[in-house]
Each structure stands twice: as structure tokens, then as C-alpha cells.
Design a protein around this motif. Structure first.
Motif, PDB file in Angstrom:
ATOM      1  N   THR A   1      48.318   4.388 -45.617  1.00 43.91           N
ATOM      2  CA  THR A   1      47.895   3.149 -46.761  1.00 43.91           C
ATOM      3  C   THR A   1      46.210   3.435 -46.928  1.00 43.91           C
ATOM      4  N   LYS A   2      45.666   3.631 -45.840  1.00 48.84           N
ATOM      5  CA  LYS A   2      44.020   4.368 -46.144  1.00 48.84           C
ATOM      6  C   LYS A   2      43.872   5.341 -46.991  1.00 48.84           C
ATOM      7  N   ARG A   3      44.608   6.242 -47.025  1.00 44.54           N
ATOM      8  CA  ARG A   3      44.467   7.434 -47.774  1.00 44.54           C
ATOM      9  C   ARG A   3      44.613   6.940 -49.458  1.00 44.54           C
ATOM     10  N   LEU A   4      45.639   5.991 -49.344  1.00 49.12           N
ATOM     11  CA  LEU A   4      46.123   5.663 -50.765  1.00 49.12           C
ATOM     12  C   LEU A   4      44.949   4.807 -51.343  1.00 49.12           C
ATOM     13  N   ASP A   5      44.398   3.933 -50.370  1.00 47.83           N
ATOM     14  CA  ASP A   5      43.302   3.260 -51.018  1.00 47.83           C
ATOM     15  C   ASP A   5      42.126   3.853 -51.568  1.00 47.83           C
ATOM     16  N   GLU A   6      41.945   4.819 -50.764  1.00 46.87           N
ATOM     17  CA  GLU A   6      40.938   5.809 -51.084  1.00 46.87           C
ATOM     18  C   GLU A   6      41.242   6.494 -52.396  1.00 46.87           C
ATOM     19  N   LEU A   7      42.358   6.927 -52.776  1.00 50.94           N
ATOM     20  CA  LEU A   7      42.983   7.587 -53.727  1.00 50.94           C
ATOM     21  C   LEU A   7      42.712   6.808 -55.189  1.00 50.94           C
ATOM     22  N   ILE A   8      43.361   5.689 -54.862  1.00 50.40           N
ATOM     23  CA  ILE A   8      43.632   4.458 -56.080  1.00 50.40           C
ATOM     24  C   ILE A   8      42.361   3.814 -56.168  1.00 50.40           C
ATOM     25  N   GLY A   9      41.437   3.329 -55.254  1.00 50.01           N
ATOM     26  CA  GLY A   9      40.126   2.601 -55.454  1.00 50.01           C
ATOM     27  C   GLY A   9      40.398   1.334 -55.057  1.00 50.01           C
ATOM     28  N   HIS A  10      41.672   0.912 -54.640  1.00 46.85           N
ATOM     29  CA  HIS A  10      41.800  -0.814 -54.428  1.00 46.85           C
ATOM     30  C   HIS A  10      42.383  -0.648 -53.072  1.00 46.85           C
ATOM     31  N   LYS A  11      42.442  -1.924 -52.465  1.00 43.29           N
ATOM     32  CA  LYS A  11      42.992  -2.210 -51.343  1.00 43.29           C
ATOM     33  C   LYS A  11      44.350  -2.856 -51.470  1.00 43.29           C
ATOM     34  N   GLY A  12      45.285  -2.432 -51.088  1.00 41.07           N
ATOM     35  CA  GLY A  12      46.991  -3.155 -50.965  1.00 41.07           C
ATOM     36  C   GLY A  12      46.978  -4.008 -49.784  1.00 41.07           C
ATOM     37  N   GLU A  13      48.376  -4.644 -50.146  1.00 39.82           N
ATOM     38  CA  GLU A  13      48.890  -5.551 -49.088  1.00 39.82           C
ATOM     39  C   GLU A  13      50.215  -5.127 -48.722  1.00 39.82           C
ATOM     40  N   MET A  14      50.564  -5.101 -47.358  1.00 38.24           N
ATOM     41  CA  MET A  14      51.715  -4.695 -47.051  1.00 38.24           C
ATOM     42  C   MET A  14      52.673  -6.057 -46.823  1.00 38.24           C
ATOM     43  N   THR A  15      53.970  -5.695 -47.178  1.00 37.59           N
ATOM     44  CA  THR A  15      55.105  -7.018 -47.041  1.00 37.59           C
ATOM     45  C   THR A  15      56.261  -6.309 -47.141  1.00 37.59           C
ATOM     46  N   LYS A  16      56.916  -6.284 -45.829  1.00 31.80           N
ATOM     47  CA  LYS A  16      58.431  -5.899 -45.586  1.00 31.80           C
ATOM     48  C   LYS A  16      58.456  -4.385 -45.825  1.00 31.80           C
ATOM     49  N   GLY A  17      57.290  -3.609 -45.641  1.00 32.06           N
ATOM     50  CA  GLY A  17      57.450  -1.962 -45.687  1.00 32.06           C
ATOM     51  C   GLY A  17      57.012  -1.723 -47.370  1.00 32.06           C
ATOM     52  N   VAL A  18      56.711  -2.630 -48.028  1.00 33.43           N
ATOM     53  CA  VAL A  18      56.322  -2.233 -49.529  1.00 33.43           C
ATOM     54  C   VAL A  18      54.651  -2.551 -49.380  1.00 33.43           C
ATOM     55  N   TYR A  19      54.118  -1.613 -49.912  1.00 35.90           N
ATOM     56  CA  TYR A  19      52.513  -1.570 -49.945  1.00 35.90           C
ATOM     57  C   TYR A  19      52.233  -1.723 -51.452  1.00 35.90           C
TER      58      TYR A  19
END
Length: 317
Positions: A186-204
Motif C-alpha cells: 500500500t505504501k507503493r500504491l500511495d507513492e504511485l497514486i499520490g494520495h494515502k488510502g485507508e484499509m477496511t476488511k482488506g479493501v484499500y
């Protein structure tokens, strides 16, 4: 090492810029709300019989569709992946303006449509979020304005009609307790998308506002909390991930966003409006993608770069 620092600095700068511009959007909405009486959230909760969430003078109730078991291309769609009904209330000159997105099955659609009309509310959109979903699920947007008590009663009637036709309470099932597989970086996804997500029951999940646009419906500001946002929800593994989401776009952004997604292997499954009296003219696009997680994230970043005036273009490279 220097490249890593530069990447992290860009991400920090981007998040700070988005935060500042979001505050600007909140100020716009708050100035509007000061002209009207605050929402009586206790009355809404008592009438609708569902506890909601308050945010900057607005109020939203969310109903996970726990009674539905939905699969798309082998991936389980749980409420955190976008399978929830919601109704939001915001102050207006008549009391409150209500906006909602009602999840319906093929069997629900006709009867719930009739109830919305019976209650004097408006249907502003009917569309899908997925393709090849079993069972087939649709999403119906509704709106209206009036006294807080009246709008709460009308909302209750629509939600009760869903219960009646399904012969069950959608929130009473177990889908919200289930988790899906997620081994994504998820850290790599944040870097690529340029935002920070939230994890809920396996959904980021990422929720990205449009602070560059002062959107109104019937002259009432529509905030991120009321559904004016782009979102993306990931699950799966690095090699085989699924992403579902919604892009909000101004009219000149529609074609560039659609092109960016399709050229990066992400299916566009719906293109539509959510409102009918909005200013400026705004469109929404739902998408679904399966594949390498980083490739999907890069595709989303390309599409995000096609929206917004300033902050949306400050991506990671």
C-alpha cells in the motif's frame, strides 16, 4: 537514497497542497451553511432509525448491503468496495437538501423507483458500478429538499421499501464482517497514486475530493462528504489485484480520463450524471480493473492527471 527522499518530499508536498485546498473548499461550504439553521441530527436519527455521521454541519447515514453476496470476475464485493446505500443531508433555505445513492437489485428497481416518486423525491441517476456482477446490482440516486422532519420521513419510506421488497434488512447480514485478501504494497500504491488510502476488511480505498471546483446543486454547495469525489478501492495481490471506483469530472475532462483508463487496461463500465441541476456541469465515471497492482495504480494516476487545475496535477513520477 536521494531519489527516495525526492519521492517522499513530493508526496508530502502533494498531500499538504491537497489538505490546504480541501480546507478552502470547507470554508466555501461553511460560509453557505452559516446562512441556514443547523441540521437537527437527533430528529433525523429518530425518524430514520439509523445512526449517522456528522461532518462540518452535514449528516450522512450509510447502510452496508450485508444481505447481498456479489462476485465480479472471481472477486468478492463487500460493502467497503462500494456496496453501500447512503443518504446525506445538508442545510438549505427550505430546511435541508437530501442526496442519496440507493443500492437496488433488478427485483428492487421498479418498486423503489415508484416509492421515490410517491414520496415527491427526484431520481437523478440510475446506473451500474460493475460488469459481470452476479447478482446484477444497480445504483439509484435521489434528491429533494424541504423541512428536516419531512425529508427524514421520505428517506425512511424509501429505505423501508427496500426492506419490504427484499424481505430482509440489508444491514442485518454478515458481509461487513467479512474480509477479502489483500497483500498489496500500500505504501507503493500511495507513492504511485499520490494520495494515502485507508484499509477496511482488506479493501484499500482512496477518497479524493475536488477542492478546485465549487460545485452546487440548486445553489447549495456539494462537498466531498455529499459524494463529490473520486474514489478507488483495491483488493487482491500485487500480481492480481482488482480496483473499482468512480471519477468525478468536468465536461472537458471526460474524454481524457476515459482515454487514460482504457489505454491502461481499466474498463469504463458507466458514464453518467449524479445530479441534474448542478453547476458547473459535472459527470461521473465508474471503472473496474483487474491486473498487476502497480500497473493499475499508474493508470489511475494518468487519469487523475487529466483532472483538476492545480493540486490534481502534482503527482509522483
Amino acid at each position: 537514497m536521494q531519489a527516495t527522499y525526492r519521492c517522499e518530499f513530493k508526496l508530502l508536498a502533494f498531500l499538504l497542497a491537497v489538505s490546504a485546498s480541501t480546507i478552502f473548499q470547507d470554508v466555501f461550504a461553511q460560509k453557505h451553511k452559516r446562512n441556514f439553521k443547523p441540521i437537527d441530527t437527533a430528529a433525523i436519527e429518530q425518524i430514520v432509525a439509523i445512526k449517522g455521521k456528522s461532518n462540518n454541519g452535514e449528516y450522512k447515514i450509510t447502510i452496508p448491503q450485508n444481505d447481498l453476496s456479489v462476485l465480479v470476475d472471481g472477486f468478492k464485493i463487500i460493502p467497503a468496495m462500494g456496496l453501500s446505500t447512503w443518504v446525506a443531508f445538508t442545510p438549505s433555505k427550505n430546511g435541508v437538501m437530501v442526496m442519496g445513492d440507493i443500492v437496488v437489485t433488478e427485483d428492487d428497481l421498479k418498486i423503489v423507483q415508484q416509492e421515490i416518486i410517491k414520496q415527491g423525491l427526484t431520481t437523478t441517476a440510475i446506473h451500474n458500478h460493475f460488469v459481470r456482477n452476479h447478482p446484477n446490482i444497480m445504483f439509484m440516486h435521489m434528491g429533494g429538499s424541504g423541512s428536516t422532519e419531512m425529508m427524514a420521513q421520505k428517506t425512511r419510506a424509501v429505505l423501508d421499501k427496500v426492506k419490504e421488497v427484499r424481505k430482509t434488512n440489508p444491514s442485518a447480514g454478515t458481509a461487513s464482517l467479512e474480509a477479502v485478501v489483500n497483500t498489496l504494497d500500500t505504501k507503493r500504491l500511495d507513492e504511485l497514486i499520490g494520495h494515502k488510502g485507508e484499509m477496511t476488511k482488506g479493501v484499500y480505498k482512496y477518497t479524493i475530493g475536488r477542492p478546485d471546483v465549487k460545485l452546487t446543486e440548486h445553489g447549495v454547495p456539494v462537498s466531498t462528504f455529499l459524494g463529490f469525489n473520486t474514489w478507488a478501492a483495491f483488493q487482491g495481490t500485487p500480481d492480481k489485484a482488482a480496483v473499482a471506483g468512480d471519477f468525478t469530472m468536468l465536461e472537458d475532462e471526460v474524454e481524457p480520463v476515459l482515454k487514460a483508463l482504457i489505454e491502461n487496461g481499466i474498463e469504463v463500465v458507466a458514464l453518467h450524471n449524479h445530479m441534474v441541476h448542478e453547476k458547473p456541469r459535472t459527470f461521473f465515471l465508474h471503472y473496474w480493473g483487474v491486473g498487476n497492482a502497480e500497473q493499475l495504480a499508474r493508470g489511475l494516476r494518468t487519469a487523475l492527471n487529466a483532472t483538476g487545475k492545480n493540486t490534481m496535477r502534482m503527482g509522483m513520477h
